[in-house]
Write an enzyme that holds these catalytic residues in place. Sequence first.
Site, mmCIF file in Angstrom:
data_model
loop_
_atom_site.group_PDB
_atom_site.id
_atom_site.type_symbol
_atom_site.label_atom_id
_atom_site.label_comp_id
_atom_site.label_asym_id
_atom_site.label_seq_id
_atom_site.Cartn_x
_atom_site.Cartn_y
_atom_site.Cartn_z
ATOM 1 N N SER A 20 0.791 -1.229 0.000
ATOM 2 C CA SER A 20 0.000 0.000 0.000
ATOM 3 C C SER A 20 0.825 1.282 0.000
ATOM 4 O O SER A 20 0.319 2.330 -0.343
ATOM 5 C CB SER A 20 -0.942 0.002 1.192
ATOM 6 N N HIS A 48 -5.478 -4.501 -0.701
ATOM 7 C CA HIS A 48 -5.438 -3.416 -1.688
ATOM 8 C C HIS A 48 -5.558 -3.908 -3.128
ATOM 9 O O HIS A 48 -5.552 -3.111 -4.060
ATOM 10 C CB HIS A 48 -4.152 -2.594 -1.538
ATOM 11 N N LYS A 52 -12.214 -1.714 1.916
ATOM 12 C CA LYS A 52 -11.501 -0.821 0.987
ATOM 13 C C LYS A 52 -12.320 -0.700 -0.301
ATOM 14 O O LYS A 52 -13.313 0.002 -0.317
ATOM 15 C CB LYS A 52 -10.082 -1.313 0.778
HETATM 16 C C1 PLP Z 1 -6.040 -2.362 5.319
HETATM 17 C C2 PLP Z 1 -5.427 -3.672 5.436
HETATM 18 C C3 PLP Z 1 -5.906 -4.609 6.355
HETATM 19 C C4 PLP Z 1 -6.997 -4.277 7.329
HETATM 20 O O1 PLP Z 1 -8.253 -4.333 6.734
HETATM 21 P P1 PLP Z 1 -9.520 -3.796 7.526
HETATM 22 O O2 PLP Z 1 -10.663 -4.474 6.860
HETATM 23 O O3 PLP Z 1 -9.541 -2.319 7.389
HETATM 24 O O4 PLP Z 1 -9.363 -4.232 8.939
HETATM 25 C C5 PLP Z 1 -5.324 -5.860 6.383
HETATM 26 N N1 PLP Z 1 -4.315 -6.173 5.556
HETATM 27 C C6 PLP Z 1 -3.818 -5.309 4.661
HETATM 28 C C7 PLP Z 1 -2.716 -5.730 3.756
HETATM 29 C C8 PLP Z 1 -4.348 -4.015 4.576
HETATM 30 O O5 PLP Z 1 -3.872 -3.156 3.692
#
Ligand code: PLP
Length: 396
Positions: free
Chosen positions: A186, A214, A244
Site C-alpha cells: 500500500s 489493496h 476498501k
Molecule cells: C487495510 C489492510 C488490512 C486491514 O483491513 P480492515 O478491513 O480495514 O481491517 C489488512 N491487511 C492489509 C494488507 C491491509 O492493507
Amino acid sequence: MASKILDSFLSENLKDLKDKGLYNVIDPLQGANGPIIKIAGKELINLSSNNYLGLATNQRMINASIEATKKYGVGAGAVRTINGTLKIHVELEEKLAAFKGTEAAIAFQSGFNCNMGAISAVMDQNDAILSDELNHASIIDGCRLSKAKIIRYKHSDMDDLRLKAKQAKESGQYKKIMVITDGVFSMDGDIAKLPEIIEIAQEFDLITYVDDAHGSGVLGKGAGTVKHFGLSDKVDFQIGTLSKAIGVVGGYVAGKKDLIDWLKVRARPFLFSTSLTPGAAAACIEAINILTESTELYEKLWENGNYLKKGLKDLGFNIGESETPITPCIIGEEEKTQIFSKRLNEEGVYAKAIVFPTVPRGTGRVRNMPSAGHSKEMLNKALAIYEKVGKEMGII
Ligand SMILES: *Cc1c(COP(=O)(O)O)cnc(C)c1O
C-alpha cells in the site's frame, strides 16, 4: 484513585510525540467519505481514502443495507457459532467464494481480524513463517500471535525468499512453513511477485497466504491479485477486506472447503466476536453484484489512476514505481513532506503525508488514492494545486 504510573506514562509520552510533531490529530469529516470531503467547513478533493470504486456511498448498496436492517435488525445478536448464523452471512460467503473462484469463504468482522484469526488457526510454535519485510501491521501481529518462528525476507526479493525457504526447509526444525505476503503493497503500490512466490512455494512445500486488501476490487477485473496472475487454484489462503474497494466493513478468507471448515472451528475472532451487522453483509453482497455485472467502475478507477499518475509525472514529480492506482508523490525529507501535505490541504487537496517509521527515512511521500468516484475536473484541479505548491516549494 487513578494510577499515578499510568498518568505519568501517558503525559510524558504524549508530550514527547507532540514536541516532535508526530502526534496525529484526526480530522472529523462533516459528511460522507466521498471524492470531495468537508473538514471544518472547507471542501477538499479527497485523495486519501481506500474507497477505490466509490462504493462507500453507492445508492444500491445503501438500499440493500436498509432492507436487510429492516428484515434482520441492526445487529447480528451473537457469535455465529453459538446462536446460529443469519442466512445473509451464509449468502455473503457463497458470493465471496464464487467471486474469488474458490470452493468456500469465511467472513470476519474486519481484514485485521482475518489475520488475527487465520494465521494462528494453522501455524504454531513448531512452524515457521516467511514474511515480506513490508507486510501490513495486521499480518505482523497475526504472525506473532501464532508463536511460529518469523523469518523476514527482503521486500519482493525472490533470491532472498528462495534462500530463506531453503534454509528453513533443510534445517528440519519446522513442521510447517508458510510464505505470507501482501498482494499489493500500500505504500508504493507495487504488486507481489506471485508467480515466483508460488514457484518457490511448490519447490519447498510452503503454505501460501496472500493478503489482498489493496488488490481486491483493483486487480484481476476486481477479483484481486491472485486472479490477475491466474493462480486461483495455487494459493491456499486468499485474504480480502470488505472495507476498501468494497466500501463497507469486514474481511474474509477464501480457499478450499477444508480450510474454511477448519477456520470456522479454530479462528478465534470468528468464535469469540459477534459477526458483521446484517446491513453490512447485505451491502457487501450488493457490491459483489455490482462488480460482477459490469467492469465500469473498475475501468474508471484505472483510467483515473493513470490520468493522475501521468499528470504528476509530467509536472516533474517523483511518483515511484507504482503498478496500481496508488500514486505516491515522493518528496524525501520528513519535515518537507509534512509541509507539502499541509500546503496542499490549504489549497484544497486532502492527501496525507506518510513518513518514517511507516516508510524508510528519507522517502517521505504524499500518497494519492484516486478512485472511480473522481471526475476529470476534480483531478485537473488537484493537479493544478500540485503544480502551484510544487513550484512554490521548489520541488518541481
Ligand atoms: C487495510 C489492510 C488490512 C486491514 O483491513 P480492515 O478491513 O480495514 O481491517 C489488512 N491487511 C492489509 C494488507 C491491509 O492493507
